[in-house]
Design an enzyme around this catalytic site. Structure first.
Site, mmCIF file in Angstrom:
data_model
loop_
_atom_site.group_PDB
_atom_site.id
_atom_site.type_symbol
_atom_site.label_atom_id
_atom_site.label_comp_id
_atom_site.label_asym_id
_atom_site.label_seq_id
_atom_site.Cartn_x
_atom_site.Cartn_y
_atom_site.Cartn_z
ATOM 1 N N LYS A 108 16.086 -1.968 46.893
ATOM 2 C CA LYS A 108 14.851 -1.182 46.939
ATOM 3 C C LYS A 108 14.785 -0.210 45.765
ATOM 4 O O LYS A 108 13.716 0.077 45.230
ATOM 5 C CB LYS A 108 14.775 -0.415 48.258
ATOM 6 C CG LYS A 108 13.534 0.452 48.437
ATOM 7 C CD LYS A 108 13.474 1.006 49.848
ATOM 8 C CE LYS A 108 12.301 1.963 49.980
ATOM 9 N NZ LYS A 108 12.543 3.260 49.335
ATOM 10 N N HIS A 144 20.050 -2.284 63.522
ATOM 11 C CA HIS A 144 18.908 -2.149 62.629
ATOM 12 C C HIS A 144 17.717 -2.897 63.206
ATOM 13 O O HIS A 144 17.842 -4.037 63.663
ATOM 14 C CB HIS A 144 19.245 -2.677 61.235
ATOM 15 C CG HIS A 144 20.123 -1.746 60.471
ATOM 16 N ND1 HIS A 144 21.480 -1.708 60.648
ATOM 17 C CD2 HIS A 144 19.842 -0.804 59.547
ATOM 18 C CE1 HIS A 144 22.007 -0.783 59.842
ATOM 19 N NE2 HIS A 144 21.032 -0.225 59.173
#
Length: 830
Positions: A490, A154
């Site tokens: 999120k 990532h």
């Protein structure tokens, strides 16, 4: 000479085990002074003074926010041309990297000097023994414990591999840094071209080669020593540690990861594994000259072609093994059988030191790493089951090729992102069957709040399917489930995500126990608090179902890999803390501890209220998207070249299409840190408004419930790192004044509510009053991060004023350098 940076106190205090260490102060002063001298030498007094003036201006603004100081700082920054700004930004960026080296050095000193540190093996085994935990319980734990960190690619590690190498050289020769400082100053910190998946593979292998391979052996050796110390007679039946990786196998939204890349990734891993094992065999050949004196030998027994004494049969066997271990060798069983037999012979000869030394370390390393270093997970998005099923089939075919070449251990997991139904798992199983692959574990990944809530129902339906039940039986009744921390946050905000993750872990564990399924939870954590980051040991104790029955996997992402694995002592300490947390939770039967129903009801109410507040701002306020795209450096992040995967699933500006990592990265860079606290204030204020009874209940939960106290403490850290003055500088980039004022004021009000609620709960007057060392660290770092923020805002405005085709590389590089420096200063990205 005048020091480049004048610190009278240290920047940070590692692990909470030391005070303002004089050694740490000396280290910081030493390296930063040498950096200042290097700037003077290579760039001249004028550049050195420019850096100093910028530092002093930022300190004055931070201290008092006087309008005259603010205007002077702005004039200074406005007057900087891009070429003049480069050495200033470079200096602050390198400064933080050097301070981080000093902090790591301090932590290494602490670990080496205190074998009984909290969360160490000695402390863990001693406390378990004193608590009356029986040898049988320890034996049961060791029989089934499975711990597997999984490295991912990532894109949150902003250091180049070149920079990492230089910093490791400074750490290794701390008293003679000048040659490396010279190289660092004259090296380019930022990447010019895009990362490729194979670049990412090589970066991950950098850590395996430099630290992880060695640290894993040290971890197991220390574990066995402390086990024997506390529980004499108990032996470790097998290595409980494994390593995994997504690097080269994660296809979710990354078209650059192809079957060819996956095959090449495992080839690179295999070749390094063979080299590392071969190096250890060569050292064993040098060391194991032991002979069995039960028979005698004469000159006639010697051979001209044999370099060893005729009696050195063990050495000869090792040499034979060394000749076999080369690229293409995959017989792990043969290797282990031979080494174990040699170890038994050494033990029989009473050569205990040799038997328990390097050869045991190597046996453990082979058990942990195999001949491919790490298991390669494959991951793809559930949407492909309908849009591109052929690609899924090809991925399973690639798994089949890897298993045929290197064995099942190389690759047997397929993670399905955004799993919304049992049918999606069955369709994935169908793709595996079509590819002719039976030895595979299909892992649903639950990422949204809604999916976390429905996960037990989905798995119950899946396990009731006769076709899948047969598959599960073939896989030893083991079901792995991955939980997404970043996307759930999120989606629903900090409180809602964490509460639903807690419930999902518990409900899945209870379901698995009822159905006779062995559950293994895989935690998709990032480095920051809003992506599940934080202390792994405390997290395991606060979420007791996280390592159900002693089994756990968790991702190590981005800058976390560097922080945890750049030094072998720190790498070993990280593995020690993780293992200690799993053992403590299992042996003390923390999964059996019940939580009062009233507390759960309160937590549900808080989660629901905070989720509504968060979603109303982020997804329902029509002004918010414009604010986000302007008041954070999100457009810059896509230009940083720190990962091979695109930052968005599509070109849309829809925030739901934006990946969680750049989402968090953008809020961290701009010092809003909004995802890690927004909604808490509204929820706690609403609950406490009922009167003293509500406040007292929250206070009791904070005192007595580890999960709730961890949530609050982590949020408090994020609030302390939040800086709405700096956030306001970024908000100045929002052209629409109505949007700017409205959204920033909404954020400010929630920030004030959240701070007030947490202070009322903890009884403190200021944030982190109970963690003064961390508060000092943030306070001392802020004035040195501020100039990077100021220059990032200033040059972002220039960047955005130019048409995309007319943005020059020099300006992009400068902005990338500011992002690097802020990340190093914050010790966090996404």
């Amino acid at each position: 000479m005048v020091a480049a940076y004048d610190f009278s106190t240290s920047i940070s205090y590692p692990e909470g085990v030391m005070t303002a260490s004089p050694a740490l102060k000396r280290d910081v002063r030493w390296l930063t002074t040498r950096l200042g001298d290097m700037i003077r030498e290579l760039e001249g007094e004028r550049v050195f003074q420019r850096v100093e003036k910028m530092r002093q201006a930022a300190k004055r603004v931070r201290a008092a926010h006087n309008p005259s100081d603010i205007e002077a700082k702005r004039r200074m920054i406005r007057g900087l041309k891009v070429r003049d700004a480069f050495p200033v930004v470079h200096a602050f960026s390198l400064f933080f990297q050097l301070v981080n080296v000093c902090e790591e050095r301090a932590r290494v000193r602490a670990v080496r000097s205190r074998p009984d540190l909290r969360q160490s093996f000695r402390h863990t085994f001693t406390s378990l023994n004193q608590a009356g935990v029986s040898a049988r319980t320890i034996r049961d734990c060791l029989a089934q414990m499975e711990i597997e960190p999984v490295l991912t690619a990532h894109p949150t590690e902003s250091k180049r591999r070149t920079t990492m190498g230089h910093l490791m050289r400074i750490a290794g020769d701390f008293d003679n840094p000048d040659m490396t400082l010279e190289a660092l100053w004259q090296s380019i910190e930022t990447r010019l071209g895009n990362m490729t998946p194979l670049n990412e593979v090589d970066n991950s292998l950098f850590y395996f080669e430099r630290t992880i391979f060695e640290a894993a052996a040290e971890t197991m050796r220390l574990f066995e020593q402390e086990l024997q110390r506390a529980y004499p007679g108990l032996t470790l039946p097998r290595s409980f540690l494994r390593m995994g990786t997504w690097v080269g196998g994660d296809r979710d939204g990354n078209p650059n990861v192809t079957p060819e890349v996956s095959l090449e990734a495992v080839r690179h891993q295999h070749e390094l594994a063979v080299r590392l094992i071969g190096d250890q065999l060569e050292r064993l050949i040098e060391e194991i000259s032991h002979v069995d004196r039960s028979r005698t030998y004469s000159a006639a027994d010697a051979s001209v072609d044999d370099p060893f004494h005729p009696a050195e049969r063990l050495r000869r066997r090792l040499a034979s093994l060394r000749g076999k271990v080369k690229p293409g060798f995959t017989d792990e069983g043969l290797l282990l059988d031979e080494l174990n037999e040699i170890r038994r012979q050494l033990t029989k000869q009473k050569a205990v030191r040799a038997a328990t030394g390097r050869i045991t370390d190597l046996i453990r390393q082979i058990e942990i790493f195999g001949l491919t270093l790490a298991h390669l997970d494959f991951r793809d998005h559930a949407g492909k089951l309908s849009s591109a099923p052929g690609e899924i089939v090809d991925e399973f075919k690639t798994i089949g090729v890897l298993q045929k070449t290197y064995g099942e251990r190389a690759a047997h997991r397929f993670v399905l992102s955004m799993t919304h139904s049992a049918g999606a798992i069955l369709d994935t199983l169908g793709c595996a069957e079509k590819a002719g692959v039976r030895s595979v574990d299909i892992i649903p990944l639950f990422e949204t709040v809604e999916d976390l809530r429905k996960a037990p129902e989905l798995l119950a339906e899946l396990w009731a399917d006769t076709r899948y039940a047969a598959h599960l039986k073939n896989r030893g009744q083991v079901q792995e489930v991955m939980l997404g921390y970043s996307d759930s946050n999120k989606d629903g905000g900090y409180l809602a995500a964490n509460w639903n993750l807690y419930q999902a872990q518990r409900n899945l564990a209870e379901l698995a126990d009822r159905e006779g399924v062995k559950l293994r939870l895989f935690h998709g954590k990032g480095g920051t608090i809003d992506r599940g980051g934080g202390m792994s040991h405390r997290s395991l104790l606060a979420q007791p179902h996280a390592a159900h029955e002693g089994r756990v996997r968790m991702t190590e992402q981005g800058e976390v890999i560097s922080l945890k694995y750049a030094h072998p002592v720190i790498a070993r300490r990280n593995l020690e803390q993780l293992t200690s947390g799993v053992m403590d939770a299992f042996c003390r039967k923390r999964e059996k501890e019940s939580i009062p129903a009233a507390w759960e009801a309160v937590m549900q109410e808080l989660a629901d209220t905070s989720c509504r507040a968060y979603q109303q701002l982020v997804y329902e306020n029509p002004q918010f998207s414009d604010y986000f795209w302007s008041a954070t450096p999100i457009d810059l992040i896509a230009q940083l070249n720190i990962g091979s995967r695109p930052s968005r699933r599509s070109t849309s500006r829809d925030l739901r299409e934006l990946r969680a990592i750049p989402w968090v990265f953008a809020w961290t860079q701009s010092r809003h840190l909004l995802p890690s606290w927004y909604g808490i204030g509204t929820a706690m204020e609403a609950f406490a408004s009922a009167g003293s009874e509500g406040r007292e209940q929250l206070e009791r939960m904070y005192r007595e419930w580890p999960f709730f106290s961890m949530l609050i403490d982590n949020a408090e850290v994020s609030l302390a790192k939040t800086d709405l003055y700096i956030a306001g500088r970024y908000a100045s980039l929002v052209e629409d004044e109505t949007v700017r004022v409205s959204i920033l004021e909404t954020i400010r009000r929630e920030y004030d509510r959240t701070v007030a609620s947490i202070l009322a709960l903890t009884g403190h007057e200021t944030l982190l009053a109970g963690q003064q060392r961390l508060a000092d660290s943030i306070h001392l770092r802020n004035p040195y991060i501020d100039p990077l923020h100021y220059m990032q805002v200033r040059y972002l405005k220039d960047w955005r004023s130019r048409a995309p085709g007319k943005r020059d590389e020099q300006l992009r590089s400068l902005l990338a350098l500011t992002a690097n420096g802020i990340a190093f200063g914050m010790k966090a990205t996404g």
